[in-house]
Design a protein around this motif. Structure first.
Motif, mmCIF file in Angstrom:
data_model
loop_
_atom_site.group_PDB
_atom_site.id
_atom_site.type_symbol
_atom_site.label_atom_id
_atom_site.label_comp_id
_atom_site.label_asym_id
_atom_site.label_seq_id
_atom_site.Cartn_x
_atom_site.Cartn_y
_atom_site.Cartn_z
ATOM 1 N N SER A 1 0.830 -1.202 0.000
ATOM 2 C CA SER A 1 0.000 0.000 0.000
ATOM 3 C C SER A 1 0.866 1.253 0.000
ATOM 4 N N SER A 2 1.876 1.264 0.868
ATOM 5 C CA SER A 2 2.768 2.416 0.952
ATOM 6 C C SER A 2 3.494 2.638 -0.368
ATOM 7 N N ARG A 3 3.960 1.568 -0.981
ATOM 8 C CA ARG A 3 4.687 1.684 -2.245
ATOM 9 C C ARG A 3 3.771 2.145 -3.378
ATOM 10 N N ALA B 1 4.152 9.281 -10.181
ATOM 11 C CA ALA B 1 3.883 9.066 -11.607
ATOM 12 C C ALA B 1 2.433 9.286 -12.012
ATOM 13 N N GLY B 2 1.583 9.762 -11.116
ATOM 14 C CA GLY B 2 0.203 10.044 -11.493
ATOM 15 C C GLY B 2 -0.702 8.833 -11.378
ATOM 16 N N GLU B 3 -1.909 8.954 -11.914
ATOM 17 C CA GLU B 3 -2.923 7.918 -11.737
ATOM 18 C C GLU B 3 -3.016 6.921 -12.890
ATOM 19 N N CYS B 4 -2.332 7.172 -13.989
ATOM 20 C CA CYS B 4 -2.355 6.203 -15.087
ATOM 21 C C CYS B 4 -1.328 5.115 -14.802
ATOM 22 N N LEU B 5 -1.628 4.314 -13.789
ATOM 23 C CA LEU B 5 -0.734 3.257 -13.340
ATOM 24 C C LEU B 5 -1.537 2.005 -13.023
ATOM 25 N N ASP B 6 -0.907 0.870 -13.241
ATOM 26 C CA ASP B 6 -1.466 -0.410 -12.839
ATOM 27 C C ASP B 6 -1.074 -0.671 -11.382
ATOM 28 N N SER B 7 -1.782 -1.588 -10.733
ATOM 29 C CA SER B 7 -1.439 -1.927 -9.353
ATOM 30 C C SER B 7 -0.008 -2.453 -9.240
ATOM 31 N N ARG C 1 1.871 6.517 -7.081
ATOM 32 C CA ARG C 1 0.859 7.447 -7.576
ATOM 33 C C ARG C 1 1.303 8.895 -7.382
ATOM 34 N N GLU C 2 1.963 9.169 -6.278
ATOM 35 C CA GLU C 2 2.468 10.525 -6.036
ATOM 36 C C GLU C 2 3.561 10.883 -7.040
#
Length: 316
Positions: free
Chosen positions: A276-278, A286-292, A283-284
């Protein structure tokens, strides 16, 4: 109400919902049953459904009014609560209707939905699914189903061999399906965390990602190999015009549910805490266009590497 007379509605046409609803419409069509009614915040996302013969409804309230069974596949608990509050305005006109939510929601949300809908004679079924969007499109999802026995039996023919390959019966307590789904996500995200750690280790020690992935596939099978491929193909940070397979924001939401429930039962999920922390850090950065699987990017940063790999996008 006999099964052939059921009018079925669907709300939520994201990467999971569209594949699921397409399979449902094809089933209804092939059995000469009433076409699927559908709605969505952006209705044009249902154009493929419309082409298959499904019928659009502009408003969720109209979808509810014209359906006997209403499926939802949405991203956040508060969205489902908002939708059901809209439906509840209809009052006793909801009597006999069955609401089936296939999302990952907090067990408290499932309990709230059951309580509120039952006040007007409607049933709520918690039916979260296991499987990615490709599995949804193939109709091979696993459903964890709980709710009133009669309602579950009514909708069962719409699940097995239509949208899913199997059904796990969780009884009448709708909290149980939500808890099983969250338990499954603990495993999925924890697997991703340790696979990401192994890949970073392979890179800094010079083992090589290709050989590690070959080992993962041979030793642990195609499921964990597919998790590895989300890292090695760069899908953890896809192009900005491409939707991630399992969006980082949704994974963070699911982890938040799991961690809060664990805390309320005086237990911990250490691997999930790290993941969760990672993922929050990813997200902080590289933004929200990311996979889990973007926890891998954070792992790279912690090891002194670039967040971006050769096969991922290279920035925002």
């Amino acid at each position: 109400m006999t099964f052939p007379a059921l009018r079925v509605g669907w709300y939520g046409l994201g990467s999971m919902g569209l594949g699921m609803s397409l399979n449902l419409q094809k089933y209804l069509k092939s059995n000469n049953l009433s076409p699927l009614l559908y709605s969505n915040r952006t209705l044009s996302k249902g154009d493929l459904l419309r082409d298959e013969g499904a019928v659009p409804e502009e408003k969720f309230e109209d979808l509810v009014q014209n359906s006997d069974v209403i499926f939802t596949m949405i991203s956040m608990d508060d969205v489902l609560i908002e939708l059901l509050n809209q439906a509840l305005v209809a009052g006793d006109a909801l009597k006999g209707k069955i609401f089936v939510d296939t999302s990952t929601i907090h067990p408290d949300t499932s309990e709230w939905a059951t309580s509120r809908l039952s006040e007007h004679g409607a049933a709520f079924i918690a039916a979260p699914v296991f499987g990615a969007s490709t599995v949804a499109a193939a109709g091979k999802l696993i459903f964890a189903v709980s709710g009133p026995v009669k309602a579950v039996e009514t909708i069962r023919p719409l699940l097995k061999d239509v949208m899913g390959r199997s059904i796990i019966d969780m009884g009448e307590d709708v909290r149980k399906s939500s808890l099983l789904k969250i338990s499954g996500n603990i495993l999925v995200i924890s697997f991703m965390e340790v696979i990401a750690e192994a890949h970073v280790f392979a890179e800094v020690t010079g083992i090589g990602n290709q050989q590690l992935e070959e080992f993962i596939g041979n030793m642990f099978g195609p499921v964990l190999e597919s998790y590895s491929k989300r890292i090695t193909t760069g899908a953890y940070a896809p192009p900005l015009d491409t939707s991630p397979g399992f969006a980082a924001a949704l994974a963070s939401k699911d982890m938040k549910h799991a961690l809060s429930i664990a805390s309320s039962h005086a237990t911990r999920l250490p691997t999930l805490e790290i993941a969760s922390s990672r993922l929050i850090s990813a997200r902080e950065y590289a933004g929200e266009c990311l996979d889990s699987s973007a926890i891998y990017g954070t792992g790279r940063l912690e090891a002194g590497l670039s967040f971006w790999s050769e096969k991922s996008r290279q920035g925002n």
